[in-house]
Design an enzyme around this catalytic site. Structure first.
Site: not given
Ligand code: SAM
Ligand code: SF4
Ligand code: DTB
Length: 330
Positions: A201, A70, A141, A110, A73, A273, A66
């Site tokens: 959600c 973030c 979802c 989901c 992530c 949740r 990606c």
């Molecule tokens: N890439 C898309 C996005 O970010 O909108 C969808 C997938 S992303 C992994 C979905 C959500 O997962 C993120 O917004 C975050 O809230 C949660 N998430 C991701 N990594 C995480 C982590 N290490 N611990 C807790 N929540 C996490």
């Molecule tokens: Fe990409 Fe992870 Fe951010 Fe979703 S949460 S936009 S997968 S970096």
């Protein structure tokens, strides 16, 4: 507290409010723990069967690579997390995983993709997945990143039940965690989803380094949206090696339960949740979270990239607590 009944149409209960202030939210966080839990649990019972829990199983249909930054992530291409990028999963594999999840008792499936936003041909494939999973008799979802209005309407037309798109944290703290898209981008996607008639959600992550004021502020933003998200996932940070937040300390169980209780009070009719991070909390803390108003979990041994309690362990916990699967609402 003052009555807000006059702020709402006659049919809307006075405790469904969209005019929360940060001071009010912070005051809830500052209540004696028992007072906070008593209020939250009372509202929980007014809106839900307190012995029911909603079960959603996650599947990452597009792993890694990606472009977003973030900081929490595993799937951002910017950090050395050791997590491999893959192509979008094929339809047959998705249907096979959903079939297993349904047989284990999941009500909702989901599907997540590590995208900043879907391209139109990628969305086409996801629409097929939504239709196929719905065909199994499960709620659907997806979480695909930012959407434009047309994409949201296409997902709605395919019969998608929920779109997950989290605020993650407060507007004030957000810039410390993500710089490649703005808070307003997130609010805009949420508005497009809502306007397309898909259930929302939306929640956040705790343990990013935010303050209690940030937690209160995030809940105020969620509760003051034009409609409360129907589903509010509260994730604990799963600290991922290689990310900038790898060494963050997990938050304390009592502080976590306070967030659940405050979310329950501010959005009493929403399903809240206890999302990622249950492996970090013992069963007694999970039980307290259910008492405080959590009535949904991710069910199945994997979240997107990290482990979650095994189904058999969860079923044993639910049995001990007398929790039953929630009957999906129309
Ligand atoms: N890439 C898309 C996005 O970010 O909108 C969808 C997938 S992303 C992994 C979905 C959500 O997962 C993120 O917004 C975050 O809230 C949660 N998430 C991701 N990594 C995480 C982590 N290490 N611990 C807790 N929540 C996490
Ligand atoms: Fe990409 Fe992870 Fe951010 Fe979703 S949460 S936009 S997968 S970096
Ligand atoms: C949400 O609020 N939590 C889920 C889901 N929506 C997509 C993701 C949790 C991810 C936990 C870390 C991982 O497994 O990579």
């Amino acid at each position: 507290m003052a009555s807000h009944a006059l702020d709402h149409p006659p049919h809307a209960p006075a405790d469904i409010r969209h005019d929360w202030t940060r001071a009010e939210a912070e005051a809830l966080f500052a209540l004696p723990f028992n007072d906070l839990l008593y209020r939250a649990h009372g509202l929980h019972r007014r809106y839900f069967d307190a012995n029911e829990v909603q079960l959603s199983t996650l599947l990452n249909v597009k792993d890694g690579g990606c472009p977003e930054d973030c900081k929490y992530c595993a799937q951002s291409a910017r950090y050395e997390t050791g997590f491999k990028a893959k192509k979008l999963m094929g339809l047959n594999e998705v249907v096979a995983k959903a079939t297993v999840a349904k047989a284990a008792g999941a009500q909702r499936f989901c599907m997540g993709a590590a995208w900043r936003a879907p391209k139109d041909h990628e969305l086409d494939s996801v629409l097929d997945m939504v239709a196929a999973v719905k065909g199994l008799g499960m709620e659907t979802c997806v979480t695909l990143g930012m959407l434009d209005g047309d994409q949201a309407r296409r997902l709605a037309a395919a019969g998608l039940d929920y779109y997950n798109h989290n605020l993650d944290t407060s507007e004030e703290f957000y810039g410390e965690i993500i710089t490649t898209r703005t808070y307003q981008d997130r609010l805009d996607t949420l508005a497009r989803v809502r306007e397309a008639g898909i259930q929302v959600c939306c929640g956040g992550i705790l343990g990013l380094g935010e303050s209690v004021a940030d937690r209160a502020s995030m809940l105020v933003t969620l509760a003051n949206l034009p409609a409360h998200p129907q589903s509010v996932p509260i994730n604990l940070l799963v600290a991922i090696e290689g990310t900038p937040l790898a060494d963050n300390q997990t938050i304390d169980g009592i502080d976590f339960v306070r967030v659940i209780a405050t979310a329950r009070i501010m959005m009493p009719a929403s399903v809240v949740r206890f999302a990622a991070g249950r492996l970090e909390m013992d069963e007694a803390t999970q039980a307290l979270a259910f008492f405080a108003g959590a009535n949904s979990v991710f069910y199945g041994e994997k979240l997107l990239t990290t482990p979650n309690p095994a189904g058999a362990e969860d079923r044993a916990l639910f049995d001990r607590l007398g929790l039953k699967p929630m009957t999906p609402r129309a």
